[in-house]
Design a protein around this motif. Structure first.
Motif, PDB file in Angstrom:
ATOM      1  N   LEU A 222       0.823  -1.210   0.000  1.00 27.01           N
ATOM      2  CA  LEU A 222       0.000   0.000   0.000  1.00 27.01           C
ATOM      3  C   LEU A 222       0.858   1.262   0.000  1.00 27.01           C
ATOM      4  CD1 LEU A 222      -2.722  -1.219   2.499  1.00 27.01           C
ATOM      5  CD2 LEU A 222      -3.151  -0.521   0.130  1.00 27.01           C
ATOM      6  N   LYS A 223       1.867   1.285   0.842  1.00 27.97           N
ATOM      7  CA  LYS A 223       2.720   2.480   0.921  1.00 27.97           C
ATOM      8  C   LYS A 223       3.560   2.651  -0.346  1.00 27.97           C
ATOM      9  CE  LYS A 223       2.970   2.544   5.976  1.00 27.97           C
ATOM     10  NZ  LYS A 223       3.821   2.364   7.174  1.00 27.97           N
ATOM     11  N   GLU A 224       4.035   1.529  -0.898  1.00 28.61           N
ATOM     12  CA  GLU A 224       4.893   1.589  -2.077  1.00 28.61           C
ATOM     13  C   GLU A 224       4.121   2.027  -3.316  1.00 28.61           C
ATOM     14  OE1 GLU A 224       8.709   1.130  -3.790  1.00 28.61           O
ATOM     15  OE2 GLU A 224       8.109   0.943  -1.688  1.00 28.61           O
ATOM     16  N   ILE A 225       2.872   1.583  -3.431  1.00 26.78           N
ATOM     17  CA  ILE A 225       2.116   1.793  -4.672  1.00 26.78           C
ATOM     18  C   ILE A 225       1.079   2.910  -4.561  1.00 26.78           C
ATOM     19  CG2 ILE A 225       0.515   0.655  -6.295  1.00 26.78           C
ATOM     20  CD1 ILE A 225       2.131  -1.969  -5.488  1.00 26.78           C
ATOM     21  N   TRP A 226       0.421   3.021  -3.407  1.00 24.79           N
ATOM     22  CA  TRP A 226      -0.586   4.071  -3.242  1.00 24.79           C
ATOM     23  C   TRP A 226      -0.043   5.303  -2.521  1.00 24.79           C
ATOM     24  CZ3 TRP A 226      -2.198  -0.939  -3.827  1.00 24.79           C
ATOM     25  CH2 TRP A 226      -3.271  -1.156  -4.695  1.00 24.79           C
ATOM     26  N   GLY A 227       1.051   5.116  -1.762  1.00 28.97           N
ATOM     27  CA  GLY A 227       1.638   6.246  -1.062  1.00 28.97           C
ATOM     28  C   GLY A 227       1.626   6.058   0.446  1.00 28.97           C
ATOM     29  N   PRO A 228       2.474   6.819   1.168  1.00 28.90           N
ATOM     30  CA  PRO A 228       2.638   6.644   2.616  1.00 28.90           C
ATOM     31  C   PRO A 228       1.358   6.821   3.420  1.00 28.90           C
ATOM     32  CG  PRO A 228       4.322   8.099   1.713  1.00 28.90           C
ATOM     33  CD  PRO A 228       3.351   7.870   0.622  1.00 28.90           C
ATOM     34  N   SER A 229       0.417   7.603   2.906  1.00 28.64           N
ATOM     35  CA  SER A 229      -0.799   7.871   3.681  1.00 28.64           C
ATOM     36  C   SER A 229      -1.848   6.780   3.537  1.00 28.64           C
ATOM     37  CB  SER A 229      -1.412   9.214   3.246  1.00 28.64           C
ATOM     38  OG  SER A 229      -1.814   9.169   1.885  1.00 28.64           O
ATOM     39  N   HIS A 230      -1.558   5.723   2.757  1.00 29.68           N
ATOM     40  CA  HIS A 230      -2.564   4.688   2.484  1.00 29.68           C
ATOM     41  C   HIS A 230      -2.234   3.348   3.129  1.00 29.68           C
ATOM     42  CE1 HIS A 230      -4.947   7.023  -0.407  1.00 29.68           C
ATOM     43  NE2 HIS A 230      -3.794   7.542  -0.801  1.00 29.68           N
ATOM     44  N   GLY A 231      -1.381   3.362   4.144  1.00 28.25           N
ATOM     45  CA  GLY A 231      -0.977   2.114   4.784  1.00 28.25           C
ATOM     46  C   GLY A 231      -2.116   1.291   5.354  1.00 28.25           C
ATOM     47  N   GLY A 232      -3.231   1.932   5.665  1.00 25.56           N
ATOM     48  CA  GLY A 232      -4.349   1.190   6.243  1.00 25.56           C
ATOM     49  C   GLY A 232      -5.481   0.882   5.279  1.00 25.56           C
ATOM     50  N   ASP A 233      -5.339   1.290   4.028  1.00 19.43           N
ATOM     51  CA  ASP A 233      -6.431   1.119   3.053  1.00 19.43           C
ATOM     52  C   ASP A 233      -6.350  -0.245   2.368  1.00 19.43           C
ATOM     53  OD1 ASP A 233      -7.378   3.670   3.611  1.00 19.43           O
ATOM     54  OD2 ASP A 233      -6.112   4.596   2.075  1.00 19.43           O
ATOM     55  N   SER A 234      -6.488  -1.301   3.165  1.00 15.56           N
ATOM     56  CA  SER A 234      -6.291  -2.658   2.635  1.00 15.56           C
ATOM     57  C   SER A 234      -7.331  -3.043   1.594  1.00 15.56           C
ATOM     58  CB  SER A 234      -6.305  -3.675   3.782  1.00 15.56           C
ATOM     59  OG  SER A 234      -7.525  -3.594   4.500  1.00 15.56           O
ATOM     60  N   HIS A 235      -8.504  -2.355   1.590  1.00 15.53           N
ATOM     61  CA  HIS A 235      -9.529  -2.700   0.598  1.00 15.53           C
ATOM     62  C   HIS A 235      -9.063  -2.375  -0.816  1.00 15.53           C
ATOM     63  CE1 HIS A 235     -10.183   1.471   1.816  1.00 15.53           C
ATOM     64  NE2 HIS A 235     -10.786   1.690   0.656  1.00 15.53           N
ATOM     65  N   TYR A 236      -8.232  -1.321  -0.981  1.00 16.09           N
ATOM     66  CA  TYR A 236      -7.673  -1.017  -2.299  1.00 16.09           C
ATOM     67  C   TYR A 236      -6.905  -2.224  -2.821  1.00 16.09           C
ATOM     68  CZ  TYR A 236      -8.397   4.041  -1.471  1.00 16.09           C
ATOM     69  OH  TYR A 236      -8.934   5.289  -1.222  1.00 16.09           O
ATOM     70  N   LEU A 237      -6.081  -2.776  -1.952  1.00 14.95           N
ATOM     71  CA  LEU A 237      -5.230  -3.896  -2.335  1.00 14.95           C
ATOM     72  C   LEU A 237      -6.057  -5.149  -2.630  1.00 14.95           C
ATOM     73  CD1 LEU A 237      -2.346  -4.847  -2.766  1.00 14.95           C
ATOM     74  CD2 LEU A 237      -2.184  -5.275  -0.309  1.00 14.95           C
ATOM     75  N   ARG A 238      -7.069  -5.407  -1.809  1.00 10.15           N
ATOM     76  CA  ARG A 238      -7.909  -6.590  -2.035  1.00 10.15           C
ATOM     77  C   ARG A 238      -8.579  -6.535  -3.395  1.00 10.15           C
ATOM     78  NH1 ARG A 238      -9.289  -5.935   3.460  1.00 10.15           N
ATOM     79  NH2 ARG A 238     -11.259  -4.918   2.905  1.00 10.15           N
ATOM     80  N   VAL A 239      -9.042  -5.351  -3.785  1.00  8.40           N
ATOM     81  CA  VAL A 239      -9.697  -5.196  -5.088  1.00  8.40           C
ATOM     82  C   VAL A 239      -8.721  -5.501  -6.217  1.00  8.40           C
ATOM     83  CG1 VAL A 239     -10.716  -3.533  -6.683  1.00  8.40           C
ATOM     84  CG2 VAL A 239     -11.467  -3.593  -4.299  1.00  8.40           C
TER      85      VAL A 239
END
Length: 231
Positions: free
Chosen positions: A181-198
């Motif tokens: 999440l941090k590598e691809i979406w950015g440092p502020s998205h470390g908790g947005d696991s739903h992005y990754l699941r999709v």
């Protein structure tokens, strides 16, 4: 590493500079490969696997800083930037992006050759550094940003490719959700696991990968994902 066994890739659009460097390097026993622009240079880096890259920043098709960034996505080959750009900010940007040294034009050839020798002596590039990762029928080609399955191209979005490429760089090892999440979406998205699941769901559908019996992408519950090595 001796000159007799080392290869140097020159990425520069100026024929006279390439000729000057080719003659100078060849006189020391180096094998010289040439790229006339950024894309040609990246292609030759992937195909020739040089021991060192000499990179100009002022290329006609893409900025040398972009070439450096793309190269560092799949290779740790030593890079000497050779450029007329002499500002401190430009040097810092290149060094932060992964350049090993920075030489401004015009330059002294003896000093340049000394820098080449120094970098080749220090080089710790592992022989297994790969421009692509193959996991069974799946191939991820970092140099050309292509993915194929059973020799058929797979069309991926930028995020899908980025996630798969990051897993491929660590094939066989677990990559945490937070890292992806941090590598691809950015440092502020470390908790947005739903992005990754999709994105993982889309990747599995496109790769025909059954999450219950995965051939390629394995879920490590509560931790992250792993690309199966030698699937």
């Amino acid at each position: 590493m001796s000159g007799e066994s080392a290869s140097v890739l020159i990425i520069d659009d100026e024929p006279q500079i390439r000729k000057f460097l080719r003659i100078s390097l060849a006189s020391q026993g180096y094998r010289v490969v040439e790229g006339v622009d950024g894309r040609d240079g990246l292609t030759r880096a992937a195909l020739e696997r040089p021991d060192l890259v000499v990179l100009d920043l002022g290329l006609p098709d893409m900025d040398g800083q972009v070439v450096l960034s793309e190269l560092r996505g799949w290779s740790q080959v030593p890079v000497i930037v050779l450029s007329v750009r002499s500002s401190e900010a430009e040097k810092v940007r290149a060094l932060d992006a992964g350049a090993n040294d920075y030489v401004t034009k015009p330059f002294g050839i003896q000093e340049f050759l000394a820098r080449v020798r120094g970098l080749l002596r220090q080089s710790t590039v592992p022989a297994s550094t790969a421009a692509q990762v193959i996991a069974g029928a799946l191939c991820i080609d970092f140099a050309f940003r292509r993915v194929s399955l059973d020799d058929q191209a797979v069309s991926l979005t930028r995020k899908e490719y980025a996630v798969l490429a990051e897993l491929a760089r660590h094939a066989g090892r677990v990559v945490t959700q937070q890292h992806l999440l941090k590598e691809i979406w950015g440092p502020s998205h470390g908790g947005d696991s739903h992005y990754l699941r999709v994105v993982i769901g889309h990747l599995r559908r496109k790769l025909g990968d059954d999450p219950a019996a995965p051939r390629f992408i394995v879920t490590e519950p509560g931790v992250g994902y792993r690309l199966v090595s030698n699937a």
